[in-house]
Design an enzyme around this catalytic site. Structure first.
Site, mmCIF file in Angstrom:
data_model
loop_
_atom_site.group_PDB
_atom_site.id
_atom_site.type_symbol
_atom_site.label_atom_id
_atom_site.label_comp_id
_atom_site.label_asym_id
_atom_site.label_seq_id
_atom_site.Cartn_x
_atom_site.Cartn_y
_atom_site.Cartn_z
ATOM 1 C CG ASP A 1 -0.225 -0.072 2.669
ATOM 2 O OD1 ASP A 1 0.639 -0.070 2.732
ATOM 3 O OD2 ASP A 1 -1.239 -0.115 3.569
ATOM 4 C CB SER A 2 4.514 1.858 0.042
ATOM 5 O OG SER A 2 4.888 0.700 -0.815
ATOM 6 C CG ASP B 1 -0.105 -4.099 1.863
ATOM 7 O OD1 ASP B 1 -0.320 -4.870 3.101
ATOM 8 O OD2 ASP B 1 0.934 -3.330 2.048
ATOM 9 C CE LYS C 1 2.304 -6.112 3.475
ATOM 10 N NZ LYS C 1 2.250 -4.914 4.973
ATOM 11 C CD GLU D 1 0.158 -1.929 8.294
ATOM 12 O OE1 GLU D 1 -0.470 -1.171 9.181
ATOM 13 O OE2 GLU D 1 0.760 -1.426 7.403
ATOM 14 C CD GLU E 1 7.494 -0.481 8.357
ATOM 15 O OE1 GLU E 1 7.692 0.337 8.252
ATOM 16 O OE2 GLU E 1 6.531 -1.352 8.024
#
Length: 273
Positions: A34-35, A73, A103, A105, A172
């Site tokens: 998602d960056s 993501d 993915k 979080e 991270e």
């Protein structure tokens, strides 16, 4: 690879060209992170990007990856409401985004969600430590696990994510010693980003590591700049601009020929019209 002790290489990609080069260069995993919200869409942070935007980029990346395992993501707001919501989003990523895994979080609080998705047959890559989608709740982009209590909390998250069925997890911005110790306690691979070499693999944002940004742009401490794509692109575009302005481009070798008699006939026809 984890069992063999072979480090796993992971790199982000956000479109066909960036995925094509990552796959061709031998990346084990390509992550549509998602960056892309910031590096491809110019957004302020990752929280802005939508599911539909992510899916479009996932499809573009999936068209290029022939050997790398491709992961998408799940963006903020697409999986936190309930495990059912998360599964519905994950199914869209596989069916519409054409990725092979997703993915998300979060640590122990996301374990039921991870379990729901994996039981449906969709591989899940976890993400613990610093979770950028939750940076406002964390007080910004801050290193996690710097105290004994903090490190134990990261370990607790890691074990919960593993138990829920994730095939691996990104760790991270966690001290290298802590991330390395957590890795030894897991049976699934850890993918480090700013968490030292003791992880089972590493991931970086392609735009950052390749130097595809103007001088002076902030990049995190953990990023190593392996290239200078910005300067090379700038040089090439500047040279193109100058040659067009100076009528040096296109030269004769860049044009298509016409037989002399056809050109003469054309000139005669235009004179008569």
């Amino acid at each position: 690879m984890r069992k063999r002790g072979e480090p796993i290489t992971v790199l982000t990609a956000h479109d066909f060209p960036s995925a094509h080069v990552a796959d061709a260069a031998g990346m084990d995993v390509v992550l549509v992170g998602d960056s892309l919200a910031m590096v491809a869409l110019g957004m302020e942070d990752t929280s802005e990007v939508t599911v539909d935007e992510m899916l479009m980029h996932c499809r573009s990346v999936a068209r290029a990856t022939k050997s790398a395992f491709t992961v998408g993501d799940l963006p903020m707001g697409s999986y936190e409401v309930s495990p059912e919501q998360a599964l519905q989003t994950a199914i869209r990523f596989v069916k519409e985004g054409r990725v092979q895994g997703v993915k998300l979080e979060g640590g122990k609080e996301m374990a039921p969600t991870i379990e729901k998705i994996t039981r449906a047959g969709i591989p899940v890559l976890g993400h613990i430590g610093l979770t950028p989608q939750r940076q406002n709740a964390l007080g910004g982009f801050r290193v996690q696990g710097k105290t004994c209590a903090g490190a134990l909390a990261v370990l607790e998250d890691a074990l919960a994510v593993q138990e829920a069925g994730a095939f691996g997890m990104v760790i991270e911005a966690v001290p290298a010693e802590v991330a390395g110790a957590i890795t030894t306690k897991l049976s699934v691979p850890t993918i480090g980003i700013g968490s030292g070499s003791g992880c089972a693999g590493q991931v970086l944002v392609q735009v950052d590591m390749s130097g595809y940004f103007p001088p002076g742009r902030f990049i995190p401490k953990f990023v190593k700049k392996y290239g200078d794509v910005w300067s090379e692109s700038y040089r090439a575009i500047e040279a193109y601009r100058d040659e067009v302005k100076g009528r040096q481009y296109p030269a004769q070798e860049h044009t298509y020929p016409i037989r002399e008699e056809e050109l003469e006939a054309f000139a005669k026809a235009t004179e008569e019209s």
